[in-house]
Design a protein around this motif. Structure first.
Motif, PDB file in Angstrom:
ATOM      1  N   VAL A 203       0.846  -1.196   0.000  1.00 15.60           N
ATOM      2  CA  VAL A 203       0.000   0.000   0.000  1.00 15.60           C
ATOM      3  C   VAL A 203       0.883   1.249   0.000  1.00 15.60           C
ATOM      4  O   VAL A 203       0.582   2.234  -0.686  1.00 15.60           O
ATOM      5  CB  VAL A 203      -0.957   0.002   1.199  1.00 15.60           C
ATOM      6  CG1 VAL A 203      -1.901   1.202   1.106  1.00 15.60           C
ATOM      7  CG2 VAL A 203      -1.756  -1.284   1.253  1.00 15.60           C
ATOM      8  N   ARG A 204       1.973   1.200   0.759  1.00 12.42           N
ATOM      9  CA  ARG A 204       2.891   2.357   0.795  1.00 12.42           C
ATOM     10  C   ARG A 204       3.461   2.646  -0.590  1.00 12.42           C
ATOM     11  O   ARG A 204       3.676   3.800  -0.958  1.00 12.42           O
ATOM     12  CB  ARG A 204       4.012   2.104   1.800  1.00 12.42           C
ATOM     13  CG  ARG A 204       4.949   3.311   1.966  1.00 12.42           C
ATOM     14  CD  ARG A 204       5.926   3.100   3.101  1.00 12.42           C
ATOM     15  NE  ARG A 204       6.892   2.031   2.838  1.00 12.42           N
ATOM     16  CZ  ARG A 204       6.917   0.861   3.476  1.00 12.42           C
ATOM     17  NH1 ARG A 204       6.037   0.590   4.413  1.00 12.42           N
ATOM     18  NH2 ARG A 204       7.837  -0.036   3.179  1.00 12.42           N
ATOM     19  N   ARG A 205       3.680   1.607  -1.361  1.00 12.52           N
ATOM     20  CA  ARG A 205       4.192   1.795  -2.726  1.00 12.52           C
ATOM     21  C   ARG A 205       3.203   2.609  -3.556  1.00 12.52           C
ATOM     22  O   ARG A 205       3.599   3.533  -4.291  1.00 12.52           O
ATOM     23  CB  ARG A 205       4.411   0.428  -3.382  1.00 12.52           C
ATOM     24  CG  ARG A 205       5.037   0.506  -4.772  1.00 12.52           C
ATOM     25  CD  ARG A 205       6.529   0.603  -4.685  1.00 12.52           C
ATOM     26  NE  ARG A 205       7.142   0.840  -5.984  1.00 12.52           N
ATOM     27  CZ  ARG A 205       8.450   0.769  -6.191  1.00 12.52           C
ATOM     28  NH1 ARG A 205       9.262   0.458  -5.201  1.00 12.52           N
ATOM     29  NH2 ARG A 205       8.950   1.032  -7.390  1.00 12.52           N
ATOM     30  N   VAL A 206       1.925   2.306  -3.434  1.00 12.91           N
ATOM     31  CA  VAL A 206       0.909   3.035  -4.189  1.00 12.91           C
ATOM     32  C   VAL A 206       0.792   4.472  -3.680  1.00 12.91           C
ATOM     33  O   VAL A 206       0.714   5.424  -4.461  1.00 12.91           O
ATOM     34  CB  VAL A 206      -0.448   2.320  -4.100  1.00 12.91           C
ATOM     35  CG1 VAL A 206      -1.531   3.131  -4.810  1.00 12.91           C
ATOM     36  CG2 VAL A 206      -0.359   0.921  -4.703  1.00 12.91           C
ATOM     37  N   ILE A 207       0.768   4.634  -2.351  1.00  5.09           N
ATOM     38  CA  ILE A 207       0.671   5.981  -1.780  1.00  5.09           C
ATOM     39  C   ILE A 207       1.831   6.847  -2.258  1.00  5.09           C
ATOM     40  O   ILE A 207       1.645   7.993  -2.695  1.00  5.09           O
ATOM     41  CB  ILE A 207       0.640   5.909  -0.242  1.00  5.09           C
ATOM     42  CG1 ILE A 207      -0.673   5.286   0.237  1.00  5.09           C
ATOM     43  CG2 ILE A 207       0.836   7.297   0.363  1.00  5.09           C
ATOM     44  CD1 ILE A 207      -0.709   5.001   1.724  1.00  5.09           C
ATOM     45  N   THR A 208       3.048   6.307  -2.173  1.00  4.08           N
ATOM     46  CA  THR A 208       4.224   7.076  -2.580  1.00  4.08           C
ATOM     47  C   THR A 208       4.156   7.427  -4.062  1.00  4.08           C
ATOM     48  O   THR A 208       4.451   8.563  -4.456  1.00  4.08           O
ATOM     49  CB  THR A 208       5.505   6.278  -2.285  1.00  4.08           C
ATOM     50  OG1 THR A 208       5.546   5.933  -0.901  1.00  4.08           O
ATOM     51  CG2 THR A 208       6.745   7.092  -2.640  1.00  4.08           C
ATOM     52  N   ALA A 209       3.752   6.476  -4.879  1.00  2.36           N
ATOM     53  CA  ALA A 209       3.656   6.741  -6.323  1.00  2.36           C
ATOM     54  C   ALA A 209       2.624   7.820  -6.623  1.00  2.36           C
ATOM     55  O   ALA A 209       2.837   8.675  -7.495  1.00  2.36           O
ATOM     56  CB  ALA A 209       3.311   5.445  -7.064  1.00  2.36           C
ATOM     57  N   SER A 210       1.500   7.812  -5.914  1.00  5.31           N
ATOM     58  CA  SER A 210       0.475   8.835  -6.157  1.00  5.31           C
ATOM     59  C   SER A 210       0.964  10.205  -5.697  1.00  5.31           C
ATOM     60  O   SER A 210       0.684  11.224  -6.348  1.00  5.31           O
ATOM     61  CB  SER A 210      -0.830   8.466  -5.457  1.00  5.31           C
ATOM     62  OG  SER A 210      -0.689   8.485  -4.052  1.00  5.31           O
ATOM     63  N   MET A 211       1.716  10.250  -4.601  1.00  3.91           N
ATOM     64  CA  MET A 211       2.282  11.517  -4.144  1.00  3.91           C
ATOM     65  C   MET A 211       3.307  12.040  -5.141  1.00  3.91           C
ATOM     66  O   MET A 211       3.370  13.254  -5.406  1.00  3.91           O
ATOM     67  CB  MET A 211       2.914  11.334  -2.763  1.00  3.91           C
ATOM     68  CG  MET A 211       1.935  10.992  -1.661  1.00  3.91           C
ATOM     69  SD  MET A 211       2.726  10.757  -0.038  1.00  3.91           S
ATOM     70  CE  MET A 211       2.996  12.479   0.418  1.00  3.91           C
ATOM     71  N   ARG A 212       4.110  11.150  -5.683  1.00  2.00           N
ATOM     72  CA  ARG A 212       5.113  11.564  -6.674  1.00  2.00           C
ATOM     73  C   ARG A 212       4.445  12.143  -7.918  1.00  2.00           C
ATOM     74  O   ARG A 212       4.888  13.162  -8.462  1.00  2.00           O
ATOM     75  CB  ARG A 212       5.999  10.367  -7.037  1.00  2.00           C
ATOM     76  CG  ARG A 212       6.998   9.997  -5.960  1.00  2.00           C
ATOM     77  CD  ARG A 212       7.489   8.559  -6.106  1.00  2.00           C
ATOM     78  NE  ARG A 212       8.265   8.339  -7.322  1.00  2.00           N
ATOM     79  CZ  ARG A 212       9.595   8.454  -7.395  1.00  2.00           C
ATOM     80  NH1 ARG A 212      10.287   8.813  -6.320  1.00  2.00           N
ATOM     81  NH2 ARG A 212      10.240   8.219  -8.518  1.00  2.00           N
ATOM     82  N   GLU A 213       3.369  11.505  -8.366  1.00  2.00           N
ATOM     83  CA  GLU A 213       2.638  12.045  -9.518  1.00  2.00           C
ATOM     84  C   GLU A 213       2.115  13.441  -9.216  1.00  2.00           C
ATOM     85  O   GLU A 213       2.238  14.361 -10.041  1.00  2.00           O
ATOM     86  CB  GLU A 213       1.468  11.132  -9.873  1.00  2.00           C
ATOM     87  CG  GLU A 213       1.842   9.901 -10.661  1.00  2.00           C
ATOM     88  CD  GLU A 213       0.624   9.101 -11.093  1.00  2.00           C
ATOM     89  OE1 GLU A 213       0.813   8.110 -11.815  1.00  2.00           O
ATOM     90  OE2 GLU A 213      -0.511   9.465 -10.708  1.00  2.00           O
ATOM     91  N   ALA A 214       1.501  13.620  -8.049  1.00  5.36           N
ATOM     92  CA  ALA A 214       0.946  14.927  -7.690  1.00  5.36           C
ATOM     93  C   ALA A 214       2.043  15.981  -7.621  1.00  5.36           C
ATOM     94  O   ALA A 214       1.871  17.112  -8.111  1.00  5.36           O
ATOM     95  CB  ALA A 214       0.215  14.828  -6.354  1.00  5.36           C
ATOM     96  N   ALA A 215       3.165  15.644  -7.021  1.00  8.70           N
ATOM     97  CA  ALA A 215       4.267  16.601  -6.912  1.00  8.70           C
ATOM     98  C   ALA A 215       4.808  16.974  -8.296  1.00  8.70           C
ATOM     99  O   ALA A 215       5.045  18.154  -8.590  1.00  8.70           O
ATOM    100  CB  ALA A 215       5.372  16.007  -6.046  1.00  8.70           C
ATOM    101  N   ARG A 216       5.000  15.984  -9.150  1.00 12.64           N
ATOM    102  CA  ARG A 216       5.536  16.252 -10.488  1.00 12.64           C
ATOM    103  C   ARG A 216       4.593  17.117 -11.307  1.00 12.64           C
ATOM    104  O   ARG A 216       5.028  18.051 -11.998  1.00 12.64           O
ATOM    105  CB  ARG A 216       5.788  14.923 -11.210  1.00 12.64           C
ATOM    106  CG  ARG A 216       6.958  14.121 -10.661  1.00 12.64           C
ATOM    107  CD  ARG A 216       6.971  12.709 -11.208  1.00 12.64           C
ATOM    108  NE  ARG A 216       8.104  11.945 -10.712  1.00 12.64           N
ATOM    109  CZ  ARG A 216       8.211  10.625 -10.800  1.00 12.64           C
ATOM    110  NH1 ARG A 216       7.231   9.918 -11.365  1.00 12.64           N
ATOM    111  NH2 ARG A 216       9.276  10.005 -10.335  1.00 12.64           N
ATOM    112  N   ILE A 217       3.306  16.824 -11.235  1.00 15.03           N
ATOM    113  CA  ILE A 217       2.341  17.593 -12.017  1.00 15.03           C
ATOM    114  C   ILE A 217       2.230  19.014 -11.475  1.00 15.03           C
ATOM    115  O   ILE A 217       2.144  19.978 -12.247  1.00 15.03           O
ATOM    116  CB  ILE A 217       0.986  16.873 -12.028  1.00 15.03           C
ATOM    117  CG1 ILE A 217       1.085  15.600 -12.869  1.00 15.03           C
ATOM    118  CG2 ILE A 217      -0.128  17.780 -12.550  1.00 15.03           C
ATOM    119  CD1 ILE A 217      -0.097  14.668 -12.741  1.00 15.03           C
TER     120      ILE A 217
END
Length: 328
Positions: A203-217
């Motif tokens: 689950v942490r993998r998904v959370i981190t990936a979604s945060m990375r997408e938000a930060a990049r965008i």
């Protein structure tokens, strides 16, 4: 005596209403169903890190017209905004503080009420409201206020509400809160608390990936991120660009600040009450911003889809199933 109306006495609205009552203000709140009945019978009960208090608020389905509040705090889900304002026309005549997730919620409210005496509030408090009339604050935070009416609301609320802070860079603060809120929806997909979700590697993998997408965008869109809840612009840049092993330290740190009392997140609390969630203005907002910036957001798109499936009655996934269902 200042009279404050709170539209939507859920977790955050209930916490604010109870604090204002404890501070000696007259408080009217709106609620419905079992929550309304509980508040009318026993008051609005506050417990947790901000202390215990039973607030004898004036609870009804709508704010009073015969003795209207001097100002209104709107804390409903964003999807309920239009309906809530239609049921409470007093909001069209007084200043409104909008404490909702998402981007530009206060702008939408200003258009709906037809005036610009609107401020935006960003709460970093974590609270659960799963029992009618009871709010349990699992981790106290701050209330940031921006927008045209920020000085008015900060001055009026500060004596009763701890840690009220005015901010000028409202858009940047809303984007930082959006990145923080990437921990909100995944627990609803797997049926775990935020702390348990972050502790689980899948689950942490998904959370981190979604945060990375938000930060990049956000960075690609020219957002000037505002420091919020320990998340600084430098940390957000690191989140967007660093390897996964470094980026995953961000949700780990966030979970530690929530303490030991399980926090379900507002998305899972909505599911528990049989209501639609805010996923479209959280993970869905990242997807929409990505389209505008020509950047794909597959993780947030998948999380949005999976939460909608949970709204339709799909059972919670296991952490491993969740990770396999999300394409990074």
């Amino acid at each position: 005596m200042l009279h404050v109306g709170v539209i939507g006495a859920g977790a955050i609205g209930g916490q604010l209403a109870a604090l204002l009552d404890r501070g000696g203000l007259r408080v009217s709140v709106t609620a419905r169903g079992d929550s309304l009945a509980a508040m009318q019978a026993e008051g609005l009960r506050l417990m947790g890190s901000t202390g215990e208090h039973v607030a004898r608020v004036e609870a009804a389905a709508a704010l009073p017209e015969s003795s209207p509040p001097d100002l209104v705090i709107l804390t409903t889900k964003a999807s309920d905004t239009a309906e809530a304002l239609d049921a409470n026309p007093v909001a069209r005549r007084v200043p409104v503080l909008v404490v909702q997730n998402g981007l530009d919620a206060h702008g939408r409210v200003a258009r709906l009420v037809g005036h610009d005496r609107v401020a935006a509030g960003i709460s970093t408090t974590a609270a659960n409201s799963l029992e009618p009339g009871l709010v349990n604050v699992t981790a106290s935070g701050r209330l940031f206020i921006g927008g045209a009416e920020r000085a008015r609301f900060a001055q009026l609320l500060s004596p009763a509400v701890p840690d009220v802070t005015e901010i000028e860079n409202l858009v940047g603060a809303q984007w930082t809160k959006l990145v923080i809120n990437m921990v909100n929806a995944p627990p609803a997909v797997v049926g775990l608390s935020v702390q348990q979700s972050v502790a689980d590697a899948d689950v942490r993998r998904v959370i981190t990936a979604s945060m990375r997408e938000a930060a990049r965008i956000g960075l690609a869109s020219g957002v000037r991120f505002e420091p919020l809840q320990g998340l600084t612009p430098n940390i957000i840049r690191m989140l967007a660009r660093a390897p996964y092993w470094a980026s995953e330290q961000v949700p780990k740190r966030m979970a530690r600040t929530m303490g030991d009392v399980p926090n379900l997140g507002s998305t899972q609390q909505s599911l528990a009450r049989g209501r639609l969630t805010e996923v479209d203005i959280l993970n869905g907002a990242v997807v929409e911003a990505g389209r505008s910036a020509s950047i794909a957001a597959p993780v947030n798109a998948a999380v949005t889809r999976l939460v909608h499936e949970r709204e339709q009655g799909r059972p919670a996934l296991t952490p491993a199933e969740f990770r396999s269902a999300v394409s990074e």
